[in-house]
Design an enzyme around this catalytic site. Structure first.
Site, PDB file in Angstrom:
ATOM      1  N   GLU A 271      41.750  35.303  38.389  1.00  0.00           N
ATOM      2  CA  GLU A 271      40.354  34.877  38.290  1.00  0.00           C
ATOM      3  C   GLU A 271      40.242  33.365  38.446  1.00  0.00           C
ATOM      4  O   GLU A 271      41.005  32.594  37.853  1.00  0.00           O
ATOM      5  CB  GLU A 271      39.800  35.294  36.921  1.00  0.00           C
ATOM      6  CG  GLU A 271      38.371  34.874  36.665  1.00  0.00           C
ATOM      7  CD  GLU A 271      37.950  35.148  35.229  1.00  0.00           C
ATOM      8  OE1 GLU A 271      36.735  35.126  34.957  1.00  0.00           O
ATOM      9  OE2 GLU A 271      38.827  35.398  34.377  1.00  0.00           O
ATOM     10  N   LYS A 333      31.497  39.638  39.747  1.00  0.00           N
ATOM     11  CA  LYS A 333      31.567  40.149  38.379  1.00  0.00           C
ATOM     12  C   LYS A 333      30.169  40.512  37.895  1.00  0.00           C
ATOM     13  O   LYS A 333      29.229  39.723  38.015  1.00  0.00           O
ATOM     14  CB  LYS A 333      32.186  39.079  37.472  1.00  0.00           C
ATOM     15  CG  LYS A 333      32.404  39.509  36.035  1.00  0.00           C
ATOM     16  CD  LYS A 333      33.055  38.384  35.234  1.00  0.00           C
ATOM     17  CE  LYS A 333      33.332  38.790  33.804  1.00  0.00           C
ATOM     18  NZ  LYS A 333      33.953  37.688  33.020  1.00  0.00           N
ATOM     19  N   CYS A 381      38.244  40.140  34.527  1.00  0.00           N
ATOM     20  CA  CYS A 381      38.396  39.715  33.143  1.00  0.00           C
ATOM     21  C   CYS A 381      37.734  40.663  32.147  1.00  0.00           C
ATOM     22  O   CYS A 381      38.174  41.784  31.939  1.00  0.00           O
ATOM     23  CB  CYS A 381      37.869  38.285  33.001  1.00  0.00           C
ATOM     24  SG  CYS A 381      38.278  37.488  31.420  1.00  0.00           S
TER      25      CYS A 381
END
Length: 503
Positions: A271, A333, A381
């Protein structure tokens, strides 16, 4: 077993509940001291039994939950200390405040179960309500389903390490939590409760062992993947004077992996590994493509959308016909971290914790189709902690990738707890999963949750693994969380019947 102190207003009862909750947190990753649950959970149930008032039972559950989350989430302080000059005042507040909120989701089950008949209805009813409480804290106020009790089984002991994870393929982590509370809580019923707990544990282990038996035929060759772990500390990651050096670190490791004797089919960066805006920087794309020698690369990077809002993305980079870098797909995301990536509208408290409007969310789970590799479902994440929300059901991928930057957590339990959550998604979905973490732990798991390789915390290096083929969709992949949660509600209603007949 004898009931504990029967003094609803005595603070010692609540102190004991807090200590038992803290003790239960020792079963979480990375310690996995699971036997403590055979003390913590029975004492919790017996303390609920001992209360004369429903309100007191709720307080017992509340303080147990506070102790559990206070110890289990201590690592959040590490993230605050990264920017201690701005948020020092949150250090003594953040973890206790969050733990107080999360404790409510154990207090309410404790209150409700107090209305059930003592004995098996109360133990079974408490297990069902505990699961519903965990599900609720995964959605209320954007949700925070970190450290479900079922994750205590995500330890690694050779081939049969994930034996107790296998029920997740049927009912997800919530089914694991149900089994965990039952096995831990049944001893509160005395000798026959211990017998029932051991028998349940034995059946559970036998089923898991059968699922882990090797196939009769050798599996086909997997897809070779290189996971790059740059090990860049968070406090230096965005330093303008150092970011070019960190970018070059990723480039050199990518070049070494791509030109090795066993050439990978894909290279994965963690990330926000790239400090440059790849979707608007052709030169950065060209440099990455050249370093990868034409091997596709998944790179975590920030990008800006048409409204100039930042998005936390994963971008698939390939070499085009002209030999330059090109984007073959982008995933943004969608499930963002409250107070980390955005400030929720319900939390406008007069203090700006996140600059501007924060990061913009993407549309949700999607599958990337990159030339030369099997289709891949990406999650970034925090997204990996949400069961049933990591895969596009309409376009099921062949495997999953989780990219993360756990450098925020320092050397703590946080990265290991996050790893356990990601691993659970592999078992639930029946899909292999690789995990690229900036500072670790980077790892790969097969469809049963068996570890294929790992780069430890604080290590700089490249992990080369062969990703196996996917399994057929598991029961969980087909039906999701709702049947298990609906079943828990039905179990609670069933447990009400003995109370009604005795009234």
């Amino acid at each position: 077993m004898r009931k504990p102190i029967r003094h609803p207003r005595n603070g010692r009862v609540y102190l004991l509940a807090l200590v038992c909750g803290a003790l239960a947190a020792l079963a979480l990753p990375p310690l996995h001291i699971v036997p403590v649950l055979w003390l913590s959970l029975p004492v919790l149930i017996l303390m609920i039994d001992a209360q004369e008032r429903t309100r007191s039972a709720g307080w017992v559950g509340f303080w147990w939950g506070f102790g559990y989350h206070l110890v289990g989430l201590y690592w959040i302080t590490e993230a605050i200390l990264i920017e201690a000059e701005r948020f020092w005042w949150l250090v003594p507040i953040a973890v206790p405040a969050l733990s107080l909120f999360l404790a409510i989701f154990i207090a309410i089950p404790a209150m409700l179960v107090h209305r059930l008949a003592q004995g098996w209805p109360r133990v079974l009813g408490f297990a069902a309500l505990f699961v519903l409480g965990e599900a609720a804290r995964g959605v209320v106020l954007s949700g925070f389903p970190w450290n479900p009790l079922g994750s205590v089984w995500a330890f690694e002991i050779h081939t049969y390490g994930p034996v107790f994870l296998q029920p997740a393929a049927y009912g997800g982590v919530f089914l694991l939590t149900l089994l965990t509370v039952l096995v831990g809580g049944l001893p509160a019923l005395g000798r026959w409760g211990w017998t029932a707990a051991v028998m349940l544990l034995g059946i559970w282990a036998a089923d898991g062992a059968l699922r882990l038996l090797p196939p009769l035929q050798a599996p086909p060759a997997g897809t070779p993947v290189a996971i790059v772990q740059g090990n860049v500390s968070q406090d230096r990651k965005w330093n303008p004077e150092e970011r070019a050096g960190y970018f070059n670190r990723y480039l050199s490791m990518t070049s070494a992996a791509a030109t090795a004797r066993e050439r990978p089919a894909l290279v994965v960066w963690p990330e926000t590994a790239s400090p440059y805006l790849l979707d608007s920087d052709p030169e950065a794309l060209r440099i990455i493509t050249r370093a990868a020698d034409g091997v596709p690369v998944l790179v975590g990077a920030i990008r800006f959308d048409a409204n100039r809002r930042p998005r936390n993305s994963v971008q698939a980079i390939i070499r085009d016909a002209a030999g330059n870098g090109a984007l073959a797909g982008i995933y943004d995301k969608s499930h963002l971290v409250p107070f980390g990536e955005y400030q929720p509208s319900w939390a406008k408290i007069g203090i700006q914790l996140v600059p501007g409007d924060g990061i913009a969310p993407g549309p949700g789970p999607s599958t990337l189709h990159v030339p030369g590799i099997p289709s891949v479902g990406v999650n970034v994440c925090y997204e990996s902690i949400f069961p049933g929300a990591v895969v596009d059901r309409a376009d099921r991928p062949d495997w999953m990738v989780n990219v993360t930057n756990d450098a925020w957590f320092g050397v703590s339990s946080g990265p290991y707890q996050h790893l356990a959550a990601s691993r659970m998604r592999a078992v639930e979905e029946g899909l292999p999963l690789i995990r690229a973490a900036n500072t670790g732990v980077s790892a790969a798991f097969d469809t049963k949750g068996r570890e294929l390789g790992r780069l430890g915390l604080g290590v700089t290096g490249v992990l080369n693994v062969d990703i196996p083929a996917p399994d057929a969709p598991t029961w969980f992949a087909r039906i999701g969380n709702l049947p298990v949660l609906g079943g828990m509600l039905a179990v609670f209603v069933l447990c009400l019947l003995p109370r009604r007949r005795s009234a």
